[in-house]
Design a protein around this motif. Structure first.
Motif, PDB file in Angstrom:
ATOM      1  N   THR A 147       0.769  -1.265  -0.011  1.00 31.94           N
ATOM      2  CA  THR A 147       0.200   0.075  -0.003  1.00 31.94           C
ATOM      3  C   THR A 147       0.957   1.291  -0.238  1.00 31.94           C
ATOM      4  O   THR A 147       0.237   2.379  -0.166  1.00 31.94           O
ATOM      5  CB  THR A 147      -0.808   0.052   1.315  1.00 31.94           C
ATOM      6  OG1 THR A 147       0.035  -0.146   2.311  1.00 31.94           O
ATOM      7  CG2 THR A 147      -1.870  -1.107   1.316  1.00 31.94           C
TER       8      THR A 147
ATOM      9  N   CYS B 272       2.202   2.955   2.542  1.00 35.17           N
ATOM     10  CA  CYS B 272       1.534   3.937   3.396  1.00 35.17           C
ATOM     11  C   CYS B 272       2.655   4.609   4.273  1.00 35.17           C
ATOM     12  O   CYS B 272       2.191   5.786   4.829  1.00 35.17           O
ATOM     13  CB  CYS B 272       0.587   3.096   4.186  1.00 35.17           C
ATOM     14  SG  CYS B 272       1.292   2.092   5.666  1.00 35.17           S
ATOM     15  N   ARG B 273       3.835   4.368   4.240  1.00 32.70           N
ATOM     16  CA  ARG B 273       4.892   5.090   4.841  1.00 32.70           C
ATOM     17  C   ARG B 273       4.739   4.798   6.557  1.00 32.70           C
ATOM     18  O   ARG B 273       5.742   5.548   7.061  1.00 32.70           O
ATOM     19  CB  ARG B 273       4.978   6.451   4.540  1.00 32.70           C
ATOM     20  CG  ARG B 273       5.090   6.614   2.966  1.00 32.70           C
ATOM     21  CD  ARG B 273       5.119   8.361   2.985  1.00 32.70           C
ATOM     22  NE  ARG B 273       5.379   8.611   1.362  1.00 32.70           N
ATOM     23  CZ  ARG B 273       6.294   9.324   1.218  1.00 32.70           C
ATOM     24  NH1 ARG B 273       7.338   9.649   2.136  1.00 32.70           N
ATOM     25  NH2 ARG B 273       6.634   9.545   0.059  1.00 32.70           N
TER      26      ARG B 273
ATOM     27  N   CYS C 172       5.960   2.766   8.163  1.00 30.74           N
ATOM     28  CA  CYS C 172       7.193   2.079   8.652  1.00 30.74           C
ATOM     29  C   CYS C 172       8.295   3.211   8.480  1.00 30.74           C
ATOM     30  O   CYS C 172       9.274   2.921   8.891  1.00 30.74           O
ATOM     31  CB  CYS C 172       7.592   0.996   7.573  1.00 30.74           C
ATOM     32  SG  CYS C 172       7.537   1.168   6.180  1.00 30.74           S
TER      33      CYS C 172
ATOM     34  N   CYS D  95       6.806   0.149   0.013  1.00 27.91           N
ATOM     35  CA  CYS D  95       6.758  -1.386   0.646  1.00 27.91           C
ATOM     36  C   CYS D  95       8.002  -1.930  -0.069  1.00 27.91           C
ATOM     37  O   CYS D  95       8.894  -2.635   0.677  1.00 27.91           O
ATOM     38  CB  CYS D  95       5.386  -2.011   0.290  1.00 27.91           C
ATOM     39  SG  CYS D  95       4.050  -1.417   1.025  1.00 27.91           S
TER      40      CYS D  95
ATOM     41  N   PHE E 152      11.113  -0.699   1.637  1.00 26.08           N
ATOM     42  CA  PHE E 152      10.878  -1.438   3.245  1.00 26.08           C
ATOM     43  C   PHE E 152      11.568  -2.778   3.182  1.00 26.08           C
ATOM     44  O   PHE E 152      12.425  -3.160   3.752  1.00 26.08           O
ATOM     45  CB  PHE E 152       9.744  -1.448   3.791  1.00 26.08           C
ATOM     46  CG  PHE E 152       9.735  -2.235   5.227  1.00 26.08           C
ATOM     47  CD1 PHE E 152      10.399  -1.435   6.192  1.00 26.08           C
ATOM     48  CD2 PHE E 152       8.649  -3.375   5.265  1.00 26.08           C
ATOM     49  CE1 PHE E 152       9.849  -2.002   7.506  1.00 26.08           C
ATOM     50  CE2 PHE E 152       8.694  -4.024   6.506  1.00 26.08           C
ATOM     51  CZ  PHE E 152       9.294  -3.191   7.418  1.00 26.08           C
TER      52      PHE E 152
ATOM     53  N   CYS F 283       6.893  -2.674  10.247  1.00 25.41           N
ATOM     54  CA  CYS F 283       5.493  -2.499   9.559  1.00 25.41           C
ATOM     55  C   CYS F 283       4.403  -3.178  10.317  1.00 25.41           C
ATOM     56  O   CYS F 283       4.232  -4.098  10.522  1.00 25.41           O
ATOM     57  CB  CYS F 283       5.651  -3.422   8.320  1.00 25.41           C
ATOM     58  SG  CYS F 283       3.935  -3.309   7.404  1.00 25.41           S
TER      59      CYS F 283
END
Ligand code: B12
Ligand code: SF4
Lengths: 445, 318
Positions: free
Chosen positions: A15, A17-18, A20, A25, A28, A42
């Motif tokens: 997603t 979504c940041r 993390c 993703c 990450f 996450c």
């Protein structure tokens, strides 16, 4: 086994979504792969994804234990197909077979014989690791024989039988020693798995071929037994070679989890040459346990030796400390020999010196574990290195004379060594088997 | 989900080598494999490995009863010895080694050796390996004589090493023989020897590699791994490492204590009558799985075992 960023990315929510703290993703996933972030950073990764990743990062061949205590065997977690790529890590277990149908006297005789299946090689005592007790249908008899064998030898057992009922009393009788249960098949899987689970034992899963094993192992795991050992029906040299290769390769190269376990090979051949050669094949080609029906000394000696050779680290020969050794109780007038610190060389020489019954000093030179001629060819066994060893080992304080014997293969070193060391040099026989004769009439020159 | 077979796709293939011609009544073809040893799911082993039995020009000295017994008197007569190996023990080739030519031993002359070679060529129809004594100077005088005496027979001449290969290479070219390229357990040197030989004009189809051997318990693992690495190099397409491999098994094994000591001396090792043959057969089997194509052996029981294994590995079914 490290996971790649792609392996990890597959299991992320994708997603971007940041949460993390990383923009995407994928970025990450890269950080996790490089161990700069933890999967837990996450907040959205699911429990299933975590479990799947934990599975994928587990070693491709599971570490499995058989037995308990000092004599237990740890198998699996091998990392290569060819020993030169690194080394084979966990020497396979050698087992001999004991038929529970034999009468008491025959069982006693077998157990007494099994005790002799231990051999002195390069300073180590090496021998059988397991006894495979084979049920003849009578569960109580199998239990009695298993108990007797376990007590007499102190080795882990393999309990072989066709059904859980046939094996349950034997398993109970030696439960504390964690016997290996043999074998779960498509027909009896549920009951065998239950027996293994109840007793905390490792279980052999048996099927016609690697493909058929793939159907059984997930069922065993699902039912709660993860410590498995695999066996196929192969009995010919060709069959053993193919199946063992397919299983090891599938596990390591294809990450085939269903085959990611050590294997077991049973060698039923009575002929000693067939038995020994098939054992060497199974040893070289990845078997975790080799069960031999022919339990004669020469067959086991060959099997033990093949195992030692195949499992030796190719980068590091078996070696001993370079120092002054005493054979018998040498005095200041005893002979002094020089040799290398390759275990095979030293123990061959030591054996022959012992046989001579002449107390002797042996100066061992550090040749990085190489034989006399190999070390000579690579200049590790030279006049300089031998002269240095004479000094550093302190032999000069131990003996009154100044006479040292060289292996016959390096006679060319004589003059230079005399110059370097100030000792007088005798050239001994080429093969140390000639030493007893020479030592018995030895005198310093 | 069905198991996906872990098959490797190799780009390379071993050279095919044929030994024997002229008056030979059989020829031996080895090589041509497209797989690691005997993997039927992966590729072909069109020519199963073969067993050569070793015959010396001088009687075997100081051998244990287990090895002496099957041969009896023939060890005093190379021709009779060779015939027995072929007729009774099923040797597919004879490896005739001129140990007696060594100046440190019997120092036999090239002419004496030539007579022995001729008697063996007469006595058997199988292809021959002709091996010198290992002393460079002597071999450089001896091999040309032997090579010429066997001209046109496509024998395998042993052995060319890094520091002494020219004479043998020239003999093979002049008289139509093949060459054994030898290296001391070293892949780089082996490749160098092959390059030196081909530079002299010996074709790759006329070279067999010998990387030296150690017996079980005495370095077998080094030879095994060198063979595996060589086969991998060949299958990966290295044409200069694609020659079939030879392994000397008998002489390596029968010098070990495990093969030699009687049961009286070593009761802990058991029956000496089978221990020696086991030592030899086990060593040979490991080399088969390493990738050897020609095994040079001594004991008939070990030979029989290895031939059984080869047919089990290459025959129909599994
Ligand atoms: C296995 C092996 C290797 C292994 C190493 C094994 C090891 N850990 O040493 C490897 C593959 C690494 C190797 C490498 C090399 N090897 Co190498 N190797 C062998 C091999 C096959 C067996 C050696 C062995 O283990 N022998 C068994 C031990 C027990 O023998 P030993 O130490 O000599 O001991 C005996 C006698 O010497 C005597 N003895 C020992 N001590 C004493 C003491 C006294 C007082 C007496 C009286 C007797 C005595 O009794 C012992 C029993 O009989 C031999 C060939 C063969 N088949 O013998 C070649 C051989 C020794 N290697 C050889 C060579 C040239 C090399 C290399 C230089 C090749 C290269 N260019 O790469 C390298 C050097 C390695 C390096 N750079 O460090 C040559 C040496 C030639 C020569 N005469 O100079 C040999 C003979 C092969 C050949 N025919 O060409 N080798
Ligand atoms: S927190 Fe999870 S879902 Fe969100 S960007 Fe990072 S890795 Fe992707």
């Amino acid at each position: 086994m490290g996971l790649t960023a792609v392996d990890i990315f597959k299991h992320l929510p994708k997603t971007n979504c940041r949460d993390c703290g990383v923009p995407t993703c994928l970025a990450f996933a890269m950080k996790v792969a490089q161990k700069q972030a933890s999967l837990d950073d996450c907040p959205h990764v699911t429990d299933e994804a975590k479990a799947a990743l934990a599975g994928e990062s587990a070693p491709p061949i599971r570490l499995v234990t058989v037995g308990a205590g000092e004599k237990k065997l740890e198998l699996g977690q091998e990392t290569v197909l060819f020993r030169h790529e690194n080394t084979f890590l966990r020497p396979c277990g050698l087992a001999v077979m004991l038929e529970a149908g034999l009468d008491d006297a025959a069982v006693e005789a077998k157990l007494a014989h099994f005790k002799t299946l231990e051999f002195d090689r390069v300073g180590m005592m090496l021998g059988i690791n397991l006894v495979a007790v084979k049920s003849a249908g009578d569960a109580e008899r199998t239990a009695a024989v298993a108990k007797k064998a376990s007590e007499a030898l102190g080795l882990p057992l393999i309990l072989m039988g066709g059904s859980a009922a046939e094996l349950a009393p034997a398993v109970a009788a030696v439960k504390d020693t964690r016997p290996l249960i043999h074998a779960a098949t498509a027909e009896n899987l549920d009951e065998m798995v239950a027996l293994a689970k109840e007793n905390g034992c490792t279980l052999v899963v048996q099927a016609a071929d690697p493909g058929a094993l793939c159907e059984l192992t997930p069922k065993a795991v699902e039912a709660g037994v993860q410590d498995l050992i695999l066996q196929t029906a192969a009995a010919s040299a060709g069959g053993i070679l193919q199946d063992q290769t397919v299983i090891r390769r599938a596990a390591l190269v294809k990450k085939e989890r269903r085959l990611g376990y050590p294997t077991l090979v049973v060698i039923d051949d009575e002929d000693p040459l067939d038995a020994a050669t098939k054992a060497s094949l199974a040893i070289a080609k990845y078997a975790g346990i080799v069960v031999l029906k022919n339990d004669s000394k020469p067959v086991l000696l060959a099997a033990v030796t093949a195992r030692l050779n195949i499992y030796t680290d190719p980068q590091k020969p078996i070696q001993i400390e370079a120092k002054l050794y005493e054979v018998g109780e040498p005095t200041d007038q005893s002979p002094v020999l020089v040799t290398t610190n390759f275990s095979l060389t030293y123990f061959t020489v030591e054996g022959d010196v012992s046989a001579s019954k002449v107390p002797t000093w042996i100066v061992v030179v550090d040749t990085e574990g190489t034989s006399v001629l190999t070390a000579w060819a690579s200049e590790k066994f030279s006049a300089e290195s031998i002269a240095a060893a004479i000094k550093s080992t302190g032999v000069e304080e131990k003996v009154g004379h100044r006479s040292i014997m060289l292996p016959g293969g390096v006679a060319v070193l004589k003059a230079k060594l005399e110059d370097e060391s100030g000792w007088s040099v005798q050239v001994g026989p080429r093969e140390s088997s000639g030493l007893p004769t020479v030592l018995r009439s030895w005198s310093p020159n | 989900m069905a198991l996906e077979m872990p098959t490797e796709r190799w780009s390379g293939k071993l050279n095919t080598v044929t030994i024997g011609a002229g008056t030979r009544t059989s020829v031996v073809t080895v090589g041509g494999e497209t797989t690691l040893p005997f993997l039927k799911f992966e590729g072909e082993t069109p020519n199963p490995p073969v067993v050569a039995m070793e015959v010396l020009d001088v009687p075997l000295a100081d051998i244990p009863p287990a090895l002496a017994e099957p041969f009896g008197d023939v060890v005093n007569d190379p021709a009779a010895w060779a015939r027995k190996c072929v007729d009774e023990f099923g040797a597919e080739m004879i490896c005739l080694r001129f140990a007696g030519a060594n100046p440190e031993g019997a120092d036999k002359s090239p002419d004496e050796c030539k007579a022995v070679l001729q008697s063996v060529l007469q006595a058997v129809g199988v292809p021959l390996i002709i091996w010198g004594c290992g002393n460079f100077e002597k071999d450089n005088n001896l091999i040309p004589v032997l090579s010429q005496a066997a001209a046109g027979e496509r024998c395998l001449l042993g052995s060319a090493v890094q520091d002494n290969y020219k004479t043998i290479a020239a003999c093979s070219l002049a008289d139509g023989h093949l060459v054994i390229g030898e290296a001391p357990l070293d892949i780089q040197i082996q490749k160098q020897v092959n390059i030196l030989l081909t530079d002299m004009g010996v074709s790759t189809e006329n070279i067999v590699m010998y990387q030296t051997t150690g017996g079980l318990g005495y370095g077998v693992e080094y030879a095994y791994s060198i063979m595996e690495r060589t086969r991998l190099a060949a299958l990966s397409g290295d044409k200069m490492m694609s020659m079939p491999m030879l392994a000397v098994v008998g002489s390596e094994c029968w010098k070990t204590k495990e093969a030699r000591l009687s049961e009286d001396v070593a009761p802990e090792w058991g029956d000496a009558a089978v221990r020696g043959p086991i030592w030899e057969a086990t060593t040979a089997n490991l080399f088969l799985h390493g990738g050897a194509d020609i095994l040079v052996m001594w004991h008939p029981q070990a030979v029989a075992q290895v031939k059984r294994t080869i047919s089990e590995l290459t025959g129909e079914g599994l």
